[in-house]
Design a protein around this motif. Structure first.
Motif, mmCIF file in Angstrom:
data_model
loop_
_atom_site.group_PDB
_atom_site.id
_atom_site.type_symbol
_atom_site.label_atom_id
_atom_site.label_comp_id
_atom_site.label_asym_id
_atom_site.label_seq_id
_atom_site.Cartn_x
_atom_site.Cartn_y
_atom_site.Cartn_z
ATOM 1 N N VAL A 1 -1.428 22.447 14.586
ATOM 2 C CA VAL A 1 -1.022 21.670 13.616
ATOM 3 C C VAL A 1 -0.409 20.520 14.340
ATOM 4 C CG1 VAL A 1 0.974 21.418 11.978
ATOM 5 C CG2 VAL A 1 -0.169 23.558 12.188
ATOM 6 N N GLU A 2 0.219 20.540 15.599
ATOM 7 C CA GLU A 2 0.632 19.626 16.169
ATOM 8 C C GLU A 2 -0.587 18.505 16.551
ATOM 9 O OE1 GLU A 2 3.157 20.424 19.434
ATOM 10 O OE2 GLU A 2 3.841 18.449 19.738
ATOM 11 N N ASN A 3 -1.351 18.961 17.281
ATOM 12 C CA ASN A 3 -2.496 18.007 17.787
ATOM 13 C C ASN A 3 -3.108 17.414 16.553
ATOM 14 O OD1 ASN A 3 -1.799 18.347 20.417
ATOM 15 N ND2 ASN A 3 -3.177 20.059 20.738
ATOM 16 N N SER A 4 -3.256 18.209 15.490
ATOM 17 C CA SER A 4 -4.001 17.755 14.273
ATOM 18 C C SER A 4 -3.501 16.407 13.982
ATOM 19 C CB SER A 4 -4.509 18.550 13.281
ATOM 20 O OG SER A 4 -2.889 18.795 12.771
ATOM 21 N N HIS A 5 -2.109 15.952 14.066
ATOM 22 C CA HIS A 5 -1.469 14.864 13.777
ATOM 23 C C HIS A 5 -2.265 13.576 14.260
ATOM 24 C CE1 HIS A 5 1.113 17.142 11.521
ATOM 25 N NE2 HIS A 5 2.204 17.497 12.268
ATOM 26 N N GLU A 6 -2.781 13.829 15.372
ATOM 27 C CA GLU A 6 -3.617 12.806 16.109
ATOM 28 C C GLU A 6 -5.152 12.103 15.595
ATOM 29 O OE1 GLU A 6 -2.358 11.624 19.288
ATOM 30 O OE2 GLU A 6 -0.798 12.522 18.528
ATOM 31 N N LYS A 7 -5.335 12.999 14.583
ATOM 32 C CA LYS A 7 -6.640 12.899 13.906
ATOM 33 C C LYS A 7 -6.507 12.487 12.488
ATOM 34 C CE LYS A 7 -9.328 15.429 17.340
ATOM 35 N NZ LYS A 7 -8.685 14.522 18.406
ATOM 36 N N SER A 8 -7.500 11.909 11.931
ATOM 37 C CA SER A 8 -7.735 11.773 10.673
ATOM 38 C C SER A 8 -8.456 12.432 9.635
ATOM 39 C CB SER A 8 -7.964 10.135 10.270
ATOM 40 O OG SER A 8 -7.242 9.338 11.009
ATOM 41 N N PHE A 9 -7.784 13.209 8.742
ATOM 42 C CA PHE A 9 -8.755 14.044 7.839
ATOM 43 C C PHE A 9 -8.485 13.417 6.480
ATOM 44 C CE2 PHE A 9 -6.949 16.587 11.279
ATOM 45 C CZ PHE A 9 -7.863 17.457 11.509
ATOM 46 N N LEU B 1 -7.812 18.008 3.059
ATOM 47 C CA LEU B 1 -7.572 18.947 4.201
ATOM 48 C C LEU B 1 -6.179 18.517 4.934
ATOM 49 C CD1 LEU B 1 -11.386 18.750 5.609
ATOM 50 C CD2 LEU B 1 -10.368 20.110 3.508
ATOM 51 N N GLU B 2 -5.638 17.414 4.855
ATOM 52 C CA GLU B 2 -4.726 17.120 5.581
ATOM 53 C C GLU B 2 -3.527 17.690 4.587
ATOM 54 O OE1 GLU B 2 -4.140 13.056 6.671
ATOM 55 O OE2 GLU B 2 -1.897 13.271 6.256
ATOM 56 N N ASN B 3 -3.554 18.096 3.572
ATOM 57 C CA ASN B 3 -2.455 18.815 2.917
ATOM 58 C C ASN B 3 -2.544 20.118 3.126
ATOM 59 O OD1 ASN B 3 -1.791 16.176 1.341
ATOM 60 N ND2 ASN B 3 -3.101 16.603 -0.439
ATOM 61 N N TYR B 4 -3.843 20.814 3.078
ATOM 62 C CA TYR B 4 -4.002 22.229 3.680
ATOM 63 C C TYR B 4 -3.065 22.433 5.056
ATOM 64 C CZ TYR B 4 -6.189 26.633 3.540
ATOM 65 O OH TYR B 4 -6.529 28.034 3.571
ATOM 66 N N ILE B 5 -3.651 21.443 5.826
ATOM 67 C CA ILE B 5 -3.084 21.796 7.106
ATOM 68 C C ILE B 5 -1.564 21.757 7.167
ATOM 69 C CG2 ILE B 5 -2.877 20.751 9.484
ATOM 70 C CD1 ILE B 5 -5.698 19.575 9.079
ATOM 71 N N GLN B 6 -1.146 20.682 6.268
ATOM 72 C CA GLN B 6 0.500 20.737 6.406
ATOM 73 C C GLN B 6 1.251 22.037 5.774
ATOM 74 O OE1 GLN B 6 1.472 17.286 3.906
ATOM 75 N NE2 GLN B 6 0.987 15.983 5.822
ATOM 76 N N LYS B 7 0.254 22.916 5.024
ATOM 77 C CA LYS B 7 0.879 23.865 4.641
ATOM 78 C C LYS B 7 0.712 25.347 5.737
ATOM 79 C CE LYS B 7 1.615 23.282 0.144
ATOM 80 N NZ LYS B 7 1.030 22.077 -0.421
ATOM 81 N N TYR B 8 0.177 24.770 6.487
ATOM 82 C CA TYR B 8 -0.165 26.002 7.704
ATOM 83 C C TYR B 8 1.149 25.690 8.667
ATOM 84 C CZ TYR B 8 -2.668 28.676 11.214
ATOM 85 O OH TYR B 8 -3.204 29.751 12.053
ATOM 86 N N ASP B 9 1.600 26.976 8.655
ATOM 87 C CA ASP B 9 2.759 27.033 9.380
ATOM 88 C C ASP B 9 2.318 27.123 10.928
ATOM 89 O OD1 ASP B 9 5.456 26.862 10.164
ATOM 90 O OD2 ASP B 9 5.912 29.175 9.633
ATOM 91 N N VAL B 10 3.298 26.858 11.954
ATOM 92 C CA VAL B 10 3.171 27.281 13.509
ATOM 93 C C VAL B 10 3.088 28.793 13.480
ATOM 94 C CG1 VAL B 10 3.494 24.950 14.714
ATOM 95 C CG2 VAL B 10 5.403 26.488 13.648
#
Ligand code: SF4
Length: 348
Positions: free
Chosen positions: A322-330, A334-343
């Protein structure tokens, strides 16, 4: 348009508009500059994004890429990252390519002629007219939807704005009212179109042109502009697999020329060995300009290290979290989906 319309009969309209603009111009950061690079970026940013929504993005973009040299030497992924939240990512890809064109073909100096600006990747007639008039005293009207709306109302002109000749037609109408100072005139039309002569419920009482506006005097504002053809959105179904294990998940950059080119996405297919690990599926509906997307995102939680490794070995996915994915554009869904994925590897 009647052939006998003469500029001398209508020029006072453009002059009135300029007087109004002198007192009422919106105080925007790019209004205090004539730097063609900044004006170009702002024209592209605000083409499909409202000012209030895009202002922070514009400021951050200019802060990171203050000139054409900095932009041209940046990595494309970083440019995409700074475009995050603005959507229509092809604009960012084109801006980046155009900055390299300016370095290679124009010695790093922004071209000043309308015809040359038009050669830059992703630059259309509207943007070329805006940049050349605001920064170089060019004489082309920056005709866009605001122009279509305001002009069709002022002249109570029923020319169909969805007609392929609309751009040329309304350019001719614009020339009838266009004063010498085309840069200010273009900006004044932008401001009038977005603040006063709005698509719905225009503020005619406050409009500097209400005495001259034929649609207003005929009480027929709702009849203009005329638009007959509606572009029909097509339906598209997509399947994604969110393949994850211990807080890490797999992504890949889109290469093809289809939607979301160069953005990162989840795998579009999985091997048979991973099918037993599908835990759930989420259905998402998302609208693009001409597409209605129905997206199924499968949650594939891979408990087996062996299956996880085998899948990675067979494919060229990037492992991220999740943390590293902030460095990429989705893409947004899909970005919304990742935001729901907890560490803690759970979906919230
Ligand atoms: S009078 Fe009304 S319709 Fe006419 S240009 Fe002004 S705001 Fe638009």
């Amino acid at each position: 348009m009647e052939k006998n319309k003469k500029k001398s009969d209508f020029l006072h309209i453009g002059n009135k508009l300029l007087k109004w603009y002198d007192k009422n111009a919106r105080d925007l950061p790019f209004r205090n500059t004539k730097d063609p690079y900044k004006i170009w970026i702002c024209e592209i940013v605000f083409q499909q994004t409202r000012i209030a929504q895009g202002l922070n993005h514009y400021n951050n973009f200019i802060k990171r890429f203050p000139d054409v040299q900095t932009l041209a030497s940046a990595e494309e992924d970083e440019v995409l990252l700074y475009w995050k939240g603005l959507g229509y990512y092809s604009r960012a890809i084109n801006i980046h390519k155009a900055s390299q064109q300016i370095i290679n073909d124009y010695n790093g100096i922004f071209p000043s002629e309308y015809e040359e600006i038009l050669k830059l990747k992703g630059v259309g007639k509207y943007t070329a007219a805006a940049v050349s008039s605001i920064c170089f005293n060019g004489k082309m009207p920056a005709v866009d939807g605001n122009f279509y709306r305001v002009l069709s109302r002022i002249f109570a002109d029923d020319f169909d704005v969805s007609n392929s000749r609309a751009f040329n037609y309304f350019s001719q109408l614009a020339h009838l009212i266009m004063p010498e100072n085309v840069g200010d005139f273009n900006q004044a039309m932008m401001d009038l179109g977005s603040e006063i002569c709005k698509p719905r419920n225009p503020l005619c009482g406050e409009c500097p042109l209400n005495i001259d506006c034929l649609a207003f005097s005929l009480n027929k504002i709702s009849e203009f502009p005329v638009k007959t053809k509606k572009v029909k959105a097509t339906d598209l179904e997509l399947k994604y697999y969110f393949v994850h294990r211990n807080g890490e998940f797999l992504i890949r950059q889109r290469k093809d020329d289809f939607i979301w080119k160069k953005l990162f996405e989840f795998p579009l297919e999985i091997s048979d060995e991973l099918i037993p690990f599908i835990k759930s599926v989420k259905n998402v509906h998302h609208k693009l300009t001409h597409k209605n997307l129905s997206i199924e995102i499968f949650n594939v939680e891979v408990y087996s290290e062996e299956a996880w490794k085998a899948f990675i070995d067979e494919n060229d996915y990037i492992i991220t979290n999740v943390e590293n994915s902030h460095e990429k554009s989705f893409p947004k869904p899909l970005e919304n989906y990742i935001q729901k994925y907890d560490v803690s590897y759970k979906f919230l």
